[in-house]
Write a protein that holds these residues in place. Structure first.
Motif, mmCIF file in Angstrom:
data_model
loop_
_atom_site.group_PDB
_atom_site.id
_atom_site.type_symbol
_atom_site.label_atom_id
_atom_site.label_comp_id
_atom_site.label_asym_id
_atom_site.label_seq_id
_atom_site.Cartn_x
_atom_site.Cartn_y
_atom_site.Cartn_z
ATOM 1 N N ILE A 2 0.842 -1.212 0.000
ATOM 2 C CA ILE A 2 0.000 0.000 0.000
ATOM 3 C C ILE A 2 0.872 1.255 0.000
ATOM 4 O O ILE A 2 0.585 2.235 -0.698
ATOM 5 N N ALA A 3 1.966 1.226 0.771
ATOM 6 C CA ALA A 3 2.868 2.386 0.811
ATOM 7 C C ALA A 3 3.516 2.626 -0.545
ATOM 8 O O ALA A 3 3.617 3.773 -1.009
ATOM 9 N N ILE A 4 3.954 1.574 -1.198
ATOM 10 C CA ILE A 4 4.575 1.710 -2.525
ATOM 11 C C ILE A 4 3.554 2.198 -3.545
ATOM 12 O O ILE A 4 3.838 3.090 -4.362
ATOM 13 N N LEU A 5 2.335 1.659 -3.485
ATOM 14 C CA LEU A 5 1.279 2.072 -4.409
ATOM 15 C C LEU A 5 0.910 3.544 -4.187
ATOM 16 O O LEU A 5 0.765 4.306 -5.152
ATOM 17 N N THR A 6 0.805 3.951 -2.934
ATOM 18 C CA THR A 6 0.484 5.348 -2.626
ATOM 19 C C THR A 6 1.599 6.276 -3.113
ATOM 20 O O THR A 6 1.334 7.351 -3.665
ATOM 21 N N GLY A 7 2.851 5.876 -2.908
ATOM 22 C CA GLY A 7 3.975 6.678 -3.383
ATOM 23 C C GLY A 7 3.995 6.798 -4.896
ATOM 24 O O GLY A 7 4.266 7.866 -5.441
ATOM 25 N N ALA A 8 3.692 5.695 -5.587
ATOM 26 C CA ALA A 8 3.663 5.723 -7.052
ATOM 27 C C ALA A 8 2.559 6.646 -7.558
ATOM 28 O O ALA A 8 2.766 7.429 -8.494
ATOM 29 N N ILE A 9 1.382 6.575 -6.919
ATOM 30 C CA ILE A 9 0.275 7.466 -7.312
ATOM 31 C C ILE A 9 0.663 8.919 -7.070
ATOM 32 O O ILE A 9 0.386 9.805 -7.892
ATOM 33 N N SER A 10 1.338 9.184 -5.965
ATOM 34 C CA SER A 10 1.775 10.545 -5.657
ATOM 35 C C SER A 10 2.752 11.065 -6.707
ATOM 36 O O SER A 10 2.649 12.216 -7.149
ATOM 37 N N VAL A 11 3.688 10.233 -7.108
ATOM 38 C CA VAL A 11 4.665 10.651 -8.129
ATOM 39 C C VAL A 11 3.972 10.889 -9.467
ATOM 40 O O VAL A 11 4.262 11.868 -10.160
ATOM 41 N N ILE A 12 3.035 10.030 -9.822
ATOM 42 C CA ILE A 12 2.293 10.207 -11.079
ATOM 43 C C ILE A 12 1.500 11.508 -11.063
ATOM 44 O O ILE A 12 1.494 12.263 -12.054
ATOM 45 N N LEU A 13 0.839 11.786 -9.937
ATOM 46 C CA LEU A 13 0.078 13.044 -9.836
ATOM 47 C C LEU A 13 1.009 14.258 -9.902
ATOM 48 O O LEU A 13 0.667 15.276 -10.532
#
Length: 61
Positions: free
Chosen positions: A7-18
């Motif tokens: 979940i932490a990696i997925l949240t970080g990836a979404i943050s970078v994409i945004l």
């Protein structure tokens, strides 16, 4: 523990994409050619002028 890491990696990836998408949008908006409005379309308030004798009258009151 494995699920929270995912979940932490997925949240970080979404943050970078945004963040990258935001930077792209800002660059596109900044790239536009912004031209100032013509002088005839600018509405300016009338200037208020006061003469010297009017100032003397006001200060005497």
């Amino acid at each position: 523990m494995e699920r929270s890491k995912l979940i932490a990696i997925l949240t970080g990836a979404i943050s970078v994409i945004l963040a990258i998408a935001y930077l792209i949008v800002v660059q596109l908006l900044d790239y536009r050619d912004m031209k100032p409005a013509p002088i005839s379309q600018v509405i300016s308030p009338p200037a208020i002028t006061i003469s010297h004798w009017q100032v003397d009258k006001i200060t005497q009151i």
